[in-house]
Design an enzyme around this catalytic site. Structure first.
Site, short mmCIF file in Angstrom:
data_model
loop_
_atom_site.label_atom_id
_atom_site.label_comp_id
_atom_site.label_asym_id
_atom_site.label_seq_id
_atom_site.Cartn_x
_atom_site.Cartn_y
_atom_site.Cartn_z
N LYS A 226 97.63 31.02 56.95
CA LYS A 226 97.59 30.64 58.37
C LYS A 226 97.53 29.27 58.45
O LYS A 226 96.49 28.87 57.99
CB LYS A 226 96.86 31.38 59.34
CG LYS A 226 97.04 30.91 60.96
CD LYS A 226 95.85 31.90 61.71
CE LYS A 226 96.25 31.50 63.22
NZ LYS A 226 96.16 30.35 63.69
N ARG A 387 102.38 39.40 72.52
CA ARG A 387 101.18 39.46 71.61
C ARG A 387 100.80 40.87 71.36
O ARG A 387 100.74 41.69 72.35
CB ARG A 387 99.98 38.77 72.30
CG ARG A 387 98.90 38.33 71.67
CD ARG A 387 97.52 37.99 72.39
NE ARG A 387 97.85 36.76 72.99
CZ ARG A 387 98.11 35.47 72.40
NH1 ARG A 387 97.73 35.52 71.13
NH2 ARG A 387 98.36 34.24 72.88
N LYS A 393 95.58 37.70 63.67
CA LYS A 393 95.09 36.50 63.09
C LYS A 393 93.92 36.77 62.39
O LYS A 393 92.96 37.41 62.99
CB LYS A 393 95.10 35.29 63.88
CG LYS A 393 94.70 35.45 65.59
CD LYS A 393 95.17 34.41 66.21
CE LYS A 393 94.82 34.58 67.57
NZ LYS A 393 95.25 33.61 68.58
P1 AMP Z 1 96.56 31.02 67.38
O1 AMP Z 1 97.15 29.71 67.88
O2 AMP Z 1 95.21 31.16 66.97
O3 AMP Z 1 96.90 32.08 68.34
O4 AMP Z 1 97.47 31.38 66.02
C1 AMP Z 1 98.80 31.56 66.16
C2 AMP Z 1 99.42 30.53 65.48
O5 AMP Z 1 99.07 30.23 64.12
C3 AMP Z 1 100.98 30.68 65.65
O6 AMP Z 1 101.40 30.41 67.08
C4 AMP Z 1 101.35 29.62 64.62
O7 AMP Z 1 101.45 28.23 65.28
C5 AMP Z 1 100.03 29.70 63.70
N1 AMP Z 1 100.40 30.16 62.30
C6 AMP Z 1 99.99 29.37 61.24
N2 AMP Z 1 100.65 30.15 60.03
C7 AMP Z 1 101.23 30.98 60.54
C8 AMP Z 1 102.03 32.26 59.80
N3 AMP Z 1 102.13 32.48 58.65
N4 AMP Z 1 102.52 33.20 60.78
C9 AMP Z 1 102.55 33.00 62.16
N5 AMP Z 1 101.97 32.09 62.77
C10 AMP Z 1 101.31 30.90 61.91
#
Ligand code: AMP
Length: 533
Positions: A226, A387, A393
């Site tokens: 991530k 979602r 995550k």
């Molecule tokens: P969060 O913003 O904490 O909800 O995490 C989701 C976000 O992580 C997504 O919207 C992407 O911007 C980011 N992201 C980073 N790496 C990845 C990945 N390998 N797959 C999907 N999203 C990712």
């Protein structure tokens, strides 16, 4: 029947009762179709959502934010309300829900209470029952989405598959119904993914623990690094390329290197998704704030491009050579992506069945300077704007040192032991409660802790023993959330006791100010700056 003011809410309540009283799927479809056909256009969406037990479309990610306490208060003032009020219509209910969700600011709890009390006050008993179930999202009334989808197809005289496909794209069955009824098959076909019109991104839930991830994903999951950057979608048709942000803003001009890259991909039309990250000279990711400078800047992009080079990591493909891949399982989308681009622009990824492997991979991601992992279910289609647990995550947990303020007597296996601990952070001379947890300790540890807590008892209620706040525990949690349940206004998500901090006095517990700081920080990263980009 619809009156001038609109269709009475009681008609919809009656429909839900009739749907509940039959087990025959065809009968349900017929009831739904007949009902929807006679609704005015603007009522179709809200009626569909209420009948399937939703208040807002899943794609909107909106919530009422009404806690148990507010609902209780609203109910008791509703009972005293006049019953000579005008009958509720479907649109009244919809407007009230919108108003409650929109309440914000200092006075929002009271505003929500007032709106809710007025809604419940106007409702008859059977109406109130349906409202309460919707509010708690436990609507086992009405029908499930599958039957509703077929009912919509019947009402509009179109194929159920067309409705299903549109639902996958929009993530809003209410809107799909509206389009189906007003525009028929052509209207639905128009909803299909189109290049240069941005797609709402699929979202992830925070994983409680790794066992949950493996269980939800059926034993095998794909984990990707991530990246702490900005999510983008790249659309290309021939030479035309556009790049959109997570909030669907056109950011093409800010990322010339992504545009150049897109033109080298050996295909004529596609929609790729990935994350751009700012890199330092040694190839390690730079802080998110620096990346944001790239998005804020309108002029002299070329100079900034040299100063803050971007690195692109792709993780999905939603459209390829004229075909939407949205309904296609992720494993095939990934295979298509892998065949299309060089390995060095792909997110690093493993497919695994092992908790230990995920832990090792998480460590590797953190050591490389990234944020954590994303776990993705191999068979899941891309759920536009939704979602859910198909994507998780995974981040290393944060901890806070808090004091135990009280504890509740346990149930079941924990009967006779104090198990649900009330957690508080220091606020001047007092304490602010920020959650409860019964997780994290072994039975023996819980018994030892109980002995200490009983010695600190100040008063007891039937279920709760209040104690002097002297025991400090380190609490691991995944997120600090806004919460109407506690006066502090916050709650820890997935709190569990990491360990008892015998080495700390209550005076050394974390403070309310620190909690608020940590909360604000959560937003700094993915906050306004990029969302406005
Ligand atoms: P969060 O913003 O904490 O909800 O995490 C989701 C976000 O992580 C997504 O919207 C992407 O911007 C980011 N992201 C980073 N790496 C990845 C990945 N390998 N797959 C999907 N999203 C990712």
């Amino acid at each position: 029947m619809p009156t001038e003011a609109g269709t009475p809410f009681s008609d919809l309540v009656e429909l839900t009762h009739r749907l509940e009283s039959t087990t025959k799927r065809l009968e349900k479809r017929k009831l739904i179709a007949e009902f929807l056909r006679r609704l005015p256009r603007e009522e179709v969406g809200p009626a569909v959502l209420i009948a399937i037990g939703r208040i807002f479309p899943e794609a909107d990610q909106k919530a009422l934010n009404v806690g148990w306490a507010t609902l209780q208060k609203a109910l008791s003032s509703a009972r005293q309300a006049r019953l000579d009020a005008r009958p509720l219509t479907i649109l009244d209910v919809n407007r009230a829900f919108e108003g409650i969700a929109a309440a914000s600011g200092a006075d929002s709890v009271r505003a929500r209470l007032r709106l809710l009390a007025s809604l419940l006050g106007q409702a008859t008993d059977p109406e109130r029952e349906v409202l309460m179930k919707s509010i708690f999202g436990e609507m086992r009334i009405g029908v499930n989405e599958g039957v509703m989808l077929e009912g919509i197809a019947d009402a509009a005289g179109v194929d159920a598959d067309a409705v299903r496909a549109a639902h996958m794209v929009l993530g809003d069955l209410g809107r799909v119904a509206e389009v189906a009824l007003s525009g028929g098959a052509t209207g639905l076909a128009d909803l299909q993914l189109r290049l240069f019109s941005p797609v709402k991104p699929m979202m992830a839930e925070t994983a409680d623990d790794l066992d949950e991830v493996l269980k939800e994903h059926g034993g095998t999951t794909a984990v990707e690094f991530k990246f702490d950057g900005a999510r983008i979608q790249i659309h290309r048709q021939g030479d035309a390329v556009r790049v959109f942000s997570r909030r669907l803003t056109d950011v093409t001009e800010s990322v010339p290197e992504v545009v150049e890259f897109a033109r080298t991909v050996p295909a004529t039309s596609f929609l790729l998704e990935g994350e751009v990250v700012a890199m330092d000279d040694r190839g390690r990711p730079r802080p998110f704030q620096e990346l944001m400078r790239r998005f804020r800047r309108v002029h002299e992009i070329e100079a900034l491009r040299r100063e803050i080079p971007l690195r692109l990591y792709l993780f999905d493909v939603l459209y390829l050579e004229g075909r939407s891949l949205i309904p296609v399982p992720y494993r095939y989308r990934w295979a298509a992506l892998e065949a299309l681009v060089q390995a060095d622009v792909l997110a690093k990824r493993i497919v695994t069945q092992s908790r230990a492997e995920i832990e090792a991979f998480l460590k590797e991601a953190m050591e490389a300077g990234h944020e954590g992992l994303m776990a993705k279910q191999l068979d899941a289609p891309y759920s536009v704007g939704k979602r859910g647990k198909k994507w998780f995550k995974i981040k290393p947990a944060d901890t806070l040192d808090v004091a135990i303020l009280a504890a509740e007597w346990g149930h079941g296996r924990r009967t006779g032991t104090l198990s649900n601990y009330w957690l508080g952070v220091r606020d001047g001379d007092g304490w602010q409660m920020i959650g409860k947890t019964f997780k994290g300790l072994t039975d023996q540890e819980r018994r030892d802790l109980m002995e200490r807590l009983m010695a600190l008892k100040t008063r007891e209620e039937p279920w709760v023993v209040h104690v002097r706040p002297e025991v400090v525990v380190a609490i691991a949690y995944n997120e600090i959330q806004r919460s109407p349940h506690y006066e502090s206004g916050f709650a820890l998500r997935f709190a569990r006791v990491a360990r008892v901090r015998d080495d700390k006095d209550p005076g050394e517990a974390d403070t309310y100010d620190r909690l608020k700081e940590l909360y604000a920080k959560q937003f700094e990263r993915k906050g306004a700056a990029y969302d406005e980009a």
